[in-house]
Write an enzyme that holds these catalytic residues in place. Sequence first.
Site, PDB file in Angstrom:
ATOM      1  N   THR A 414       0.915  -1.134  -0.166  1.00  0.00           N
ATOM      2  CA  THR A 414      -0.152  -0.108   0.153  1.00  0.00           C
ATOM      3  C   THR A 414       0.619   0.937  -0.140  1.00  0.00           C
ATOM      4  OG1 THR A 414      -1.769  -1.167   1.427  1.00  0.00           O
ATOM      5  CG2 THR A 414      -1.953   0.920   1.274  1.00  0.00           C
ATOM      6  N   THR A 432      -3.818   1.126  -2.795  1.00  0.00           N
ATOM      7  CA  THR A 432      -3.357  -0.108  -2.612  1.00  0.00           C
ATOM      8  C   THR A 432      -3.415  -1.154  -3.697  1.00  0.00           C
ATOM      9  OG1 THR A 432      -3.135  -2.089  -1.042  1.00  0.00           O
ATOM     10  CG2 THR A 432      -5.501  -1.201  -1.331  1.00  0.00           C
ATOM     11  N   GLU A 434      -3.251  -4.374  -2.109  1.00  0.00           N
ATOM     12  CA  GLU A 434      -3.074  -5.301  -1.220  1.00  0.00           C
ATOM     13  C   GLU A 434      -1.891  -6.055  -0.934  1.00  0.00           C
ATOM     14  OE1 GLU A 434      -3.870  -6.511   1.798  1.00  0.00           O
ATOM     15  OE2 GLU A 434      -3.508  -8.507   0.929  1.00  0.00           O
ATOM     16  N   GLU A 451      -7.255  -8.007  -3.655  1.00  0.00           N
ATOM     17  CA  GLU A 451      -7.976  -7.231  -2.762  1.00  0.00           C
ATOM     18  C   GLU A 451      -8.969  -8.333  -1.802  1.00  0.00           C
ATOM     19  OE1 GLU A 451      -6.721  -4.330  -0.513  1.00  0.00           O
ATOM     20  OE2 GLU A 451      -6.498  -4.090  -2.596  1.00  0.00           O
ATOM     21  N   GLY A 500      -0.803  -2.795   5.924  1.00  0.00           N
ATOM     22  CA  GLY A 500      -1.906  -3.729   6.502  1.00  0.00           C
ATOM     23  C   GLY A 500      -2.752  -3.191   7.613  1.00  0.00           C
TER      24      GLY A 500
HETATM   25  N1  GLY Z   1      -5.442  -4.382   1.605  1.00  0.00           N
HETATM   26  C1  GLY Z   1      -5.060  -3.467   2.645  1.00  0.00           C
HETATM   27  C2  GLY Z   1      -6.048  -2.700   3.258  1.00  0.00           C
HETATM   28  O1  GLY Z   1      -7.184  -2.464   2.495  1.00  0.00           O
HETATM   29  O2  GLY Z   1      -6.097  -2.418   4.285  1.00  0.00           O
END
Ligand code: GLY
EC number: 2.3.2.2
Length: 592
Positions: A414, A432, A434, A451, A500
């Site tokens: 991200t 992001t 992901e 995602e 994350g």
């Molecule tokens: N994939 C990272 C988030 O959306 O938190």
Amino acid sequence: MRKTLTLIAALAAGSAVAQQAADAVQPEATTTGGFAAMSRQVAVALKAKDDGLPVTGQTWMVAAANPHAVQAGADVLAAGGTAADALVAVQAVLGLVEPQSSGLGGGAFLVWYDADSDALTTLGGRETAPLAATPTRFQDANGEPLKFYDAVVGGLSVGVPGTPALLATAQAKWGTGDWADLLQPAIALAQGGFDVSPRLAGLVAADADRLAQFETTASYFLPDGQPVQAGQRLTNVAYADTLLALAADPDAFYTGAIAQDIVDTVNAAVPSGGLLTTLDFSLYTTRERAAVCAPFQDHEVCGMGPPSSGALTVGQILGMLDHYDLAALGPADPQAWRLIGDASRLAFADRGRYMADSDFVPMPTKGLVDPAYLAERAKLLAGDDALPEVSPGNPEWDHAMIWADDESIELPSTSHISIVDSFGNVASMTTTIENGFGSRLMVRGFLLNNELTDFSFRTHSDGVPIANRLEPGKRPRSSMAPTIVMKDGAPVLAIGSPGGSRIIGYVAQAIIAHLAWGMDVQQAVAMPHAVNRFGAYDLEADTTAAELQGPLGEMGFDVGTRELNSGLHAIAIGDGLTGGADPRREGIALGD
Ligand code: GLY
């Protein structure tokens, strides 16, 4: 318990110590060499970051994860563009030079302060699950959750990207520049080539086995079978062509050959193909919603509501901590970290139970940040030691529903972009694909997200449904926490981070450091991290934060040290602008 940790105490005490902090927290090397040659302005910004000092300006500012992207945004702002215009330029370049973290193939959340209307709003560009997706998509034949990377790599995890729609919507609403012109810096850089950064090269080398699984991806990142090297000139003509198609028609991503190519690539992926259709693309829309806000230190901390858990969880942490005098305790006192750690554990308990896509599941959104609820939860923090048990609370519901606790896995990648323009507009966007390199599938010069693995892999627990279970058309819960802090109705801080689910802790800590402990934005983003989600208290290895291990352990926390790879980018708005860029990554702030 009152133990003074001198090095941490010193963080609040001035630039010499900020330098020490900045020196101490670079688990990934900053990269001044190649970037410093870009321009004098970039060299000055890199030097400021290395010296632990904020960048200052009076009129506009942009902070993001790569100097090429920041320069593109700065050029737009210097020419009188708005923050929404600059956002397009920055994101288009990030998708080229930091492709592992964000891009056209991913999703994003934008928090926007509009100076004209003096209003705060949010735009959600989260990926959607295909209409053909089934709730057990991430389970094996025995109903057991797939191993994480078995789910991530390939077509199974790819949702309909939202970033292109978000950029087009934001620019149409709040931009004044020519859409096609804003994509031009990225097109030129993709055609002419850019030098691979040390960070990108390192990540490609570390992920080479997965990148090698797909021919298009391998031929770009592993030419001749070898990982691209730092300093190697890389062109991406396919990406330039995609941007040229978007320049001619912002909807082209969702309607024509680009959507078809993504669908074909995802569904044909071996061993795990997806279920996307062009109908999924034509149904995609961004969502504009009110910001979620919570009080802290006479400020309102505002951000992205569902399907992100970001603002709700950051807001819960800060809303509970507002009942204690963190400013008086200061960053040296382990009791400050006890409060932060247990407030985080309580907030993450609620996050795991209640937070998901509120278009699909009822959520107590207002109740979760209701001041009376947070005051009650804050009473749990009154002791001296770590809470022996932490469980979700009972926030007020608009309508009744009970969920089981979530079991989704999130790993850090991200990117975050903060922008203030000369009109007073503020953009805070976290973006992001992901996982680092997303699904590893690449189409037309950009990587596709994974995602959908942000959904819970399980659908139920003991017969009770999980709110963040996968459903057709649903958006997975996020931890992204793009934030704008307001004071007396005016924006005073734009901030956010990758990382994350640790994003929540990084953002909350930096806001505490700035508002309660008086650190400038560069000190606040560089400060060694201590983050607690629901389990162990993570202390940033090889930094002064690791000195908390003894005191927090004595209080009963499960404590460990590890690399904590935030990427905070912040702009403080007051008497002028000050910007900070996380020394753990390659970004800078530029302003004038
Ligand atoms: N994939 C990272 C988030 O959306 O938190």
